[in-house]
Design a protein around this motif. Structure first.
Motif, mmCIF file in Angstrom:
data_model
loop_
_atom_site.group_PDB
_atom_site.id
_atom_site.type_symbol
_atom_site.label_atom_id
_atom_site.label_comp_id
_atom_site.label_asym_id
_atom_site.label_seq_id
_atom_site.Cartn_x
_atom_site.Cartn_y
_atom_site.Cartn_z
ATOM 1 N N VAL A 37 9.598 52.900 77.819
ATOM 2 C CA VAL A 37 10.009 53.899 76.823
ATOM 3 C C VAL A 37 11.454 54.342 77.058
ATOM 4 O O VAL A 37 12.255 54.416 76.114
ATOM 5 C CB VAL A 37 9.061 55.116 76.864
ATOM 6 N N LEU A 38 11.789 54.632 78.308
ATOM 7 C CA LEU A 38 13.136 55.115 78.600
ATOM 8 C C LEU A 38 14.183 54.036 78.362
ATOM 9 O O LEU A 38 15.291 54.330 77.887
ATOM 10 C CB LEU A 38 13.203 55.634 80.039
ATOM 11 N N ASP A 39 13.838 52.794 78.657
ATOM 12 C CA ASP A 39 14.771 51.698 78.371
ATOM 13 C C ASP A 39 15.012 51.575 76.866
ATOM 14 O O ASP A 39 16.147 51.383 76.420
ATOM 15 C CB ASP A 39 14.227 50.371 78.914
ATOM 16 N N ALA A 42 17.143 54.582 75.724
ATOM 17 C CA ALA A 42 18.539 54.443 76.155
ATOM 18 C C ALA A 42 19.272 53.430 75.277
ATOM 19 O O ALA A 42 20.432 53.644 74.893
ATOM 20 C CB ALA A 42 18.592 54.025 77.625
ATOM 21 N N ARG A 43 18.594 52.328 74.958
ATOM 22 C CA ARG A 43 19.224 51.293 74.122
ATOM 23 C C ARG A 43 19.499 51.827 72.710
ATOM 24 O O ARG A 43 20.605 51.647 72.171
ATOM 25 C CB ARG A 43 18.312 50.072 74.063
ATOM 26 N N LEU A 44 18.515 52.498 72.134
ATOM 27 C CA LEU A 44 18.690 53.026 70.782
ATOM 28 C C LEU A 44 19.752 54.121 70.735
ATOM 29 O O LEU A 44 20.572 54.178 69.806
ATOM 30 C CB LEU A 44 17.362 53.562 70.250
ATOM 31 N N PHE A 45 19.738 55.005 71.720
ATOM 32 C CA PHE A 45 20.734 56.072 71.765
ATOM 33 C C PHE A 45 22.141 55.491 71.889
ATOM 34 O O PHE A 45 23.090 55.979 71.271
ATOM 35 C CB PHE A 45 20.459 57.014 72.935
ATOM 36 N N HIS A 48 23.000 53.745 68.377
ATOM 37 C CA HIS A 48 23.042 54.522 67.137
ATOM 38 C C HIS A 48 23.452 55.985 67.316
ATOM 39 O O HIS A 48 23.704 56.669 66.321
ATOM 40 C CB HIS A 48 21.665 54.479 66.459
ATOM 41 N N GLY A 49 23.504 56.461 68.546
ATOM 42 C CA GLY A 49 23.773 57.868 68.788
ATOM 43 C C GLY A 49 22.485 58.660 68.888
ATOM 44 O O GLY A 49 21.500 58.337 68.192
ATOM 45 N N VAL A 50 22.473 59.672 69.710
ATOM 46 C CA VAL A 50 21.255 60.432 69.971
ATOM 47 C C VAL A 50 20.707 61.083 68.710
ATOM 48 O O VAL A 50 19.502 61.030 68.433
ATOM 49 C CB VAL A 50 21.523 61.503 71.057
ATOM 50 N N GLN A 57 11.238 55.809 65.924
ATOM 51 C CA GLN A 57 11.992 54.603 66.249
ATOM 52 C C GLN A 57 11.847 54.243 67.727
ATOM 53 O O GLN A 57 11.730 53.065 68.076
ATOM 54 C CB GLN A 57 13.466 54.796 65.894
ATOM 55 N N VAL A 58 11.854 55.245 68.582
ATOM 56 C CA VAL A 58 11.690 54.993 70.014
ATOM 57 C C VAL A 58 10.310 54.422 70.291
ATOM 58 O O VAL A 58 10.155 53.443 71.034
ATOM 59 C CB VAL A 58 11.916 56.281 70.832
ATOM 60 N N ALA A 59 9.283 55.017 69.681
ATOM 61 C CA ALA A 59 7.918 54.534 69.887
ATOM 62 C C ALA A 59 7.779 53.090 69.429
ATOM 63 O O ALA A 59 7.176 52.261 70.130
ATOM 64 C CB ALA A 59 6.938 55.430 69.134
#
Length: 204
Positions: A37-39, A42-45, A48-50, A57-59
């Protein structure tokens, strides 16, 4: 980041080592899911920005249910806090056992300047995440466990001042993510860094 109240008396009475951020104990499968989940977060943030990334999207990126994500992290600010834990551990370990001047063995004024410098490096690298974790709710910054560590470390270095506990809070206020984010466009990193170190030295 563990949530704790930070009353001056409790913070001043606690050894610095006991205030450090430590990984939560969990089952092996839970630990693996946490890493996934954290990986993904981190990739999405990073891409695309937090602010632009949703928990949905993270899920989806992590391959877990949204309910699982919310139960584990609460909300996006909890996810941001979890992502920061490892980064905080690195800085805390350098303060406790690293080489001087950030670590032990240097005069207090040199250690304080080194801490301000190192903390600002950490903050600027993860500014959006820290800002979210500190401003999710009123007073959130002061309830996270890492703040108690930064405050205690700063107060120890300021122990020759008339009120080290208050002075430490005042100095750390200048390092709040919301404050730094507001100043960056106007002053720039180098001017902010120089001003913070001057402020730190003026308190000694």
């Amino acid at each position: 980041m563990a949530s704790n109240s930070i009353g001056p008396q409790s913070a001043s009475a606690t050894p610095l080592e006991l205030l450090r951020t430590l990984p939560a104990k969990e089952r092996a499968d839970a630990a693996r899911n946490r890493v996934v989940v954290l990986d993904a977060a981190a990739r999405l943030f990073a891409e695309h920005g937090v602010e632009a990334v949703s928990m949905d999207q993270v899920a989806a990126a992590a391959g877990v249910g949204k309910g699982t994500l919310f139960r584990r992290f609460g909300d996006k600010s909890g996810l941001a806090a979890a992502l920061l834990d490892t980064r905080e551990c690195v800085l805390q370990e350098a303060i406790l056992r690293g080489p001087p001047p950030l670590g032990p063995g240097a005069p207090a004024d040199a250690r304080l300047a080194a801490f301000i410098d190192a903390y600002l490096d950490y903050l600027l690298e993860h500014l959006a995440l820290v800002r979210m974790s500190e401003t999710a709710t009123t007073g959130a910054r002061y309830r996270i466990g890492a703040y108690r560590f930064w405050h205690r470390h700063t107060a120890i270095l300021l122990n020759t001042t008339p009120d080290p506990e208050h002075t430490a809070h005042a100095l750390l206020a200048a390092l709040a993510a919301e404050h730094i984010a507001a100043l960056l466009p106007e002053l720039g990193e180098q001017r902010i860094r120089a001003g913070l170190i001057r402020l730190a030295r003026s308190t000694m």
